[in-house]
Design a protein around this motif. Structure first.
Motif, PDB file in Angstrom:
ATOM      1  N   ASN A 125       0.851  -1.196   0.000  1.00  0.00           N
ATOM      2  CA  ASN A 125       0.000   0.000   0.000  1.00  0.00           C
ATOM      3  C   ASN A 125       0.887   1.246   0.000  1.00  0.00           C
ATOM      4  N   VAL A 126       0.899   1.942  -1.138  1.00  0.00           N
ATOM      5  CA  VAL A 126       1.868   3.019  -1.353  1.00  0.00           C
ATOM      6  C   VAL A 126       1.194   4.191  -2.048  1.00  0.00           C
ATOM      7  N   ILE A 127       1.627   5.392  -1.705  1.00  0.00           N
ATOM      8  CA  ILE A 127       1.249   6.606  -2.425  1.00  0.00           C
ATOM      9  C   ILE A 127       2.521   7.203  -3.014  1.00  0.00           C
ATOM     10  N   ILE A 139      -1.508   5.527  -6.804  1.00  0.00           N
ATOM     11  CA  ILE A 139      -1.899   4.845  -5.569  1.00  0.00           C
ATOM     12  C   ILE A 139      -1.809   3.341  -5.785  1.00  0.00           C
ATOM     13  N   ILE A 141      -2.760  -0.225  -3.972  1.00  0.00           N
ATOM     14  CA  ILE A 141      -3.579  -0.814  -2.923  1.00  0.00           C
ATOM     15  C   ILE A 141      -3.486  -2.332  -3.027  1.00  0.00           C
ATOM     16  N   PRO A 235      -1.316   4.506   3.994  1.00  0.00           N
ATOM     17  CA  PRO A 235      -0.286   3.755   3.269  1.00  0.00           C
ATOM     18  C   PRO A 235       0.859   3.340   4.196  1.00  0.00           C
ATOM     19  N   THR A 271       4.318   7.299   9.053  1.00  0.00           N
ATOM     20  CA  THR A 271       4.442   6.859   7.665  1.00  0.00           C
ATOM     21  C   THR A 271       5.772   7.330   7.087  1.00  0.00           C
TER      22      THR A 271
END
Length: 294
Positions: A125-127, A139, A141, A235, A271
C-alpha cells in the motif's frame, strides 16, 4: 528470464528501455518526440521500439507505454488527452507494434517502477507523488495499481487545500496542491522574484527571508496534503519523485518537521516518506514492469 520494452512518451523526448523481470536495464535509448501537427511522434516511437527489438535479437515478451492523459479501461490506449500529441487519443498501439501493448498514465507508470523495482519494492500500500512542473501521483492498494473509474485516480496534485482560493487548477480545483508547490506557479507565488523552484530553494539555502517564507509555506501545504492522504488511505510508504525532490534536505527536513505537527500517529505509527529511486526513466521502467506483470 522474460524481457519487456518500456516506452515513456513525453513532450520533448521519447525514452525507451529494455528491461528484464528482475528489473535489470539491458538497454536504454532516447529520441526526440517531435510533437507537431503532422504526428511525427508516432514514427519516432516506432523507431524506438524497432531499435530495441533489433538490439535484443530475440523475442520480446511484453511492451508497455507511458504517456500523459487517461488510459482506457483495458490499458490499451490513451482515451483522453486534450491539446497535446495530436492523434494520441484512442491510438491502437498493439496494432502499430504488432504486439499486445499496455498503456499507462505517466505518473502511474512512475509508481509501478518504484513498486516493482525501486523504493517501494515489497510494499503493498503506497502513495507516490511526482513534484515537478505540476504535481501528479499514483496509488497502490494491496499490491495493485488503483486506477479508479475512467482511470482518473491518483491526480493528487488536484487536491484542494483551500476552497476559497481564486487560483483554480486545470481540473477546476481551487487552492490545489499543484499550485502550492508546482514549478509552474513559482513566479506567481513569489510575486515575480523567482522564476524557478531551483532559484527559490537556492535563495532559501542562503537565508533569504522572502524565499524562506514562500518555500516553507509550500512545504507546509505539501505536509498538510500528505497528512490528509495518510488519514484517507493509511499507506505503509509515501514516495516523492520528480525534479523538486532534488532539493534534498531543503525539502525533506522541513517536510518531516511539518509532518510531525499534522500527521495522525496512533500508537506512535509514522508513515515513512522516501525519495524515488528512479529518475527520468521511471515512466519507461514502470510501463515495462506493468506489461510484464500482465
Amino acid at each position: 528470464m522474460k524481457t519487456a520494452i518500456g516506452i515513456d512518451l513525453g513532450g520533448t523526448n521519447v525514452k525507451g528501455i529494455l528491461v528484464n523481470e528482475a528489473g535489470e536495464i539491458l538497454k536504454q535509448h532516447y529520441v526526440a518526440t517531435q510533437d507537431d501537427t503532422e504526428g511525427h511522434w508516432r514514427e519516432n516511437v516506432l523507431e524506438m521500439v524497432t531499435y530495441l527489438r533489433n538490439y535484443w535479437q530475440a523475442p520480446i515478451d511484453a511492451i508497455g507505454l507511458s504517456a500523459p492523459g487517461l488510459p482506457d479501461a483495458h490499458n490499451s490506449c490513451i482515451s483522453f488527452l486534450p491539446n497535446r500529441l495530436l492523434g494520441l487519443a484512442h491510438f491502437d498501439w498493439s496494432a502499430y507494434f504488432g504486439q499486445r501493448t499496455y498503456v499507462l498514465n505517466d505518473a502511474h507508470a512512475a509508481l509501478m517502477a518504484e513498486a516493482q523495482f525501486g523504493a517501494a519494492k515489497g510494499c503493498q500500500n503506497v502513495i507516490l507523488l511526482t513534484l515537478g512542473t505540476g504535481v501528479g501521483g499514483g496509488i497502490l492498494i494491496q499490491g495493485k495499481l488503483y486506477q479508479g473509474l475512467s482511470q482518473m485516480a491518483g491526480h493528487l496534485g488536484h487536491l484542494s487545500l483551500h476552497a476559497t482560493d481564486d487560483e483554480v487548477s486545470i481540473v477546476g480545483a481551487p487552492g490545489s496542491l499543484e499550485y502550492a508547490i508546482g514549478n509552474y506557479s513559482v513566479q506567481k507565488r513569489s510575486k515575480g522574484k523567482f522564476d524557478s523552484t531551483w532559484a527559490l530553494v537556492e535563495a532559501y539555502r542562503q537565508g533569504d527571508p522572502w524565499a524562506s517564507l514562500v518555500w516553507l509555506t509550500s512545504v507546509q501545504k505539501l505536509a498538510v496534503a500528505l497528512s490528509s492522504l495518510v488519514n484517507a488511505l493509511s499507506p505503509e510508504l509515501i514516495v516523492l519523485a520528480g525534479g523538486i525532490t532534488l532539493s534534498d534536505d531543503a525539502l525533506f527536513e522541513p517536510l518531516h518537521q511539518f509532518m510531525s505537527l499534522y500527521e495522525w500517529r496512533p500508537g506512535g505509527k509514522q508513515t515513512p516518506i522516501v525519495q524515488a529511486q528512479f529518475g527520468d526513466m521511471a515512466g519507461a521502467i514502470g510501463a515495462a514492469g506493468f506489461a510484464l506483470s500482465h
